[in-house]
Each structure stands twice: as structure tokens, then as C-alpha cells.
Design an enzyme around this catalytic site. Structure first.
Site, mmCIF file in Angstrom:
data_model
loop_
_atom_site.group_PDB
_atom_site.id
_atom_site.type_symbol
_atom_site.label_atom_id
_atom_site.label_comp_id
_atom_site.label_asym_id
_atom_site.label_seq_id
_atom_site.Cartn_x
_atom_site.Cartn_y
_atom_site.Cartn_z
ATOM 1 N N ASP A 1 0.814 -1.210 -0.008
ATOM 2 C CA ASP A 1 0.036 -0.004 0.045
ATOM 3 C C ASP A 1 0.921 1.091 0.143
ATOM 4 O O ASP A 1 1.730 1.521 0.950
ATOM 5 C CB ASP A 1 -0.954 -0.032 1.099
ATOM 6 N N GLU B 1 -1.396 -0.892 -5.202
ATOM 7 C CA GLU B 1 -2.684 -0.152 -5.421
ATOM 8 C C GLU B 1 -2.339 0.948 -6.284
ATOM 9 O O GLU B 1 -1.348 1.583 -6.239
ATOM 10 C CB GLU B 1 -3.323 0.384 -4.025
ATOM 11 N N ASP C 1 -2.627 0.399 7.264
ATOM 12 C CA ASP C 1 -1.694 0.276 5.924
ATOM 13 C C ASP C 1 -1.435 -1.380 5.813
ATOM 14 O O ASP C 1 -1.321 -1.673 4.687
ATOM 15 C CB ASP C 1 -0.544 0.819 6.128
#
Length: 163
Positions: free
Chosen positions: A7, A71, A144
Site C-alpha cells: 500500500d 494499489e 496500511d
């Protein structure tokens, strides 16, 4: 199959290494490693980028993943933050290619859909499903980490469907 999932961020970077289990753990994927890597706010941005790259190299060398998944960048109102996250993503992509890893990126809607079956799921739904879909031996500290694990789940689900 082993994937490092990230992330991306420059202050906090969610990291997870997941392994596909075929016929083990009831078919659940295993989280071999997860953490939230943080860079000091007092460091210059270029130093933060270097620290992120160095940390990623350590994890790649330790766990020997075959792929790296992140992502995709979505734009926010804060252009400075978006630009910095884009630069972090550049470091991550560079290291993926440098280490000859399969590279994949997923939109937030794709991640939500892969983990919950609903592309509009909220964080609480995602985190609830993450704990049901993987075997993990530690307590998750920050969001996270959950996000990174969800990205790894998405990669393994999509990779399975591509084979």
C-alpha cells in the site's frame, strides 16, 4: 506463488508478503510478513524514497517473492501528496523490474471486489474479510498493513484466474 503487496505512501508504507497455499490451511493464503514501514517526517523527501527502496530490497531478498502488487494511484485534492505517492510508486516499480518480479497494480474498487465481493465495500468490511481469508500469526498494527494484505489477496485471486 509468493507476492509482496504494498500500500504505497511516503510516510507510511503498508507491506505484506503472502504465499498461495494449495491444499494447506484450508485453502487460505498465508501472510508470511506484514508491517507498516514509516519514514521520518524530518528526513528530506529524497532520503525517504531511498529508505523505501532499501527496505523493499531487504524484504525481496529475505522472502524471494515472484511478484509485486500495489494499489494504483487515485487522485486526491492534495496534489503534493499525490505527486509524492506517485514518486514512491516509481521506486516500487523500479525495484520490481530490477528484481525481475511480475508487476501488477489494482484499483481500490478491484481490491474491494476481490476481498469482499463488493467494489464499494468500506474499510471495516475489507478488514473483516481479510482476517477470514488469510492465515496470519500476528496482530495487525495499522490500517496500511490490512490494505497491503488485501492487495496481496487480490493479486493471488487474479493470478489464479489468469492461469
Amino acid at each position: 506463488m509468493r507476492v509482496i503487496a504494498i500500500d504505497p505512501g511516503y510516510e507510511r508504507l503498508g507491506l505484506a508478503v503472502l504465499e498461495k497455499n494449495i491444499g494447506k490451511n484450508g485453502g487460505k493464503e498465508t501472510v508470511l510478513y506484514s508491517d507498516c514501514f514509516q519514514t521520518p517526517k524530518t528526513d528530506l523527501f529524497v532520503e525517504r524514497l531511498h529508505a523505501i527502496g532499501a527496505e523493499l530490497c531487504k524484504i525481496i531478498e529475505k522472502f524471494s517473492p515472484e511478484a509485486l502488487a500495489i494499489e494504483s494511484l487515485y487522485f486526491t485534492n492534495n496534489q503534493k501528496t499525490a505527486m509524492h505517492v506517485a514518486e514512491v510508486r516509481g521506486v516500487l516499480m523500479y525495484e520490481a523490474i530490477n528484481h525481475k518480479l511480475i508487476f501488477a497494480e489494482y484499483t481500490p474498487a478491484q481490491i474491494k471486489n476481490a476481498v469482499t465481493g463488493d467494489g464499494r465495500a468500506d474499510k471495516k468490511q475489507i478488514y473483516s474479510m481479510v482476517t477470514k481469508l488469510v492465515t496470519i500469526e500476528k496482530k495487525i498494527r495499522l490500517d496500511d498493513e490490512y490494505d497491503a494484505i488485501a492487495i496481496g489477496i487480490t493479486f493471488l485471486a487474479c493470478h489464479k484466474n489468469q492461469k
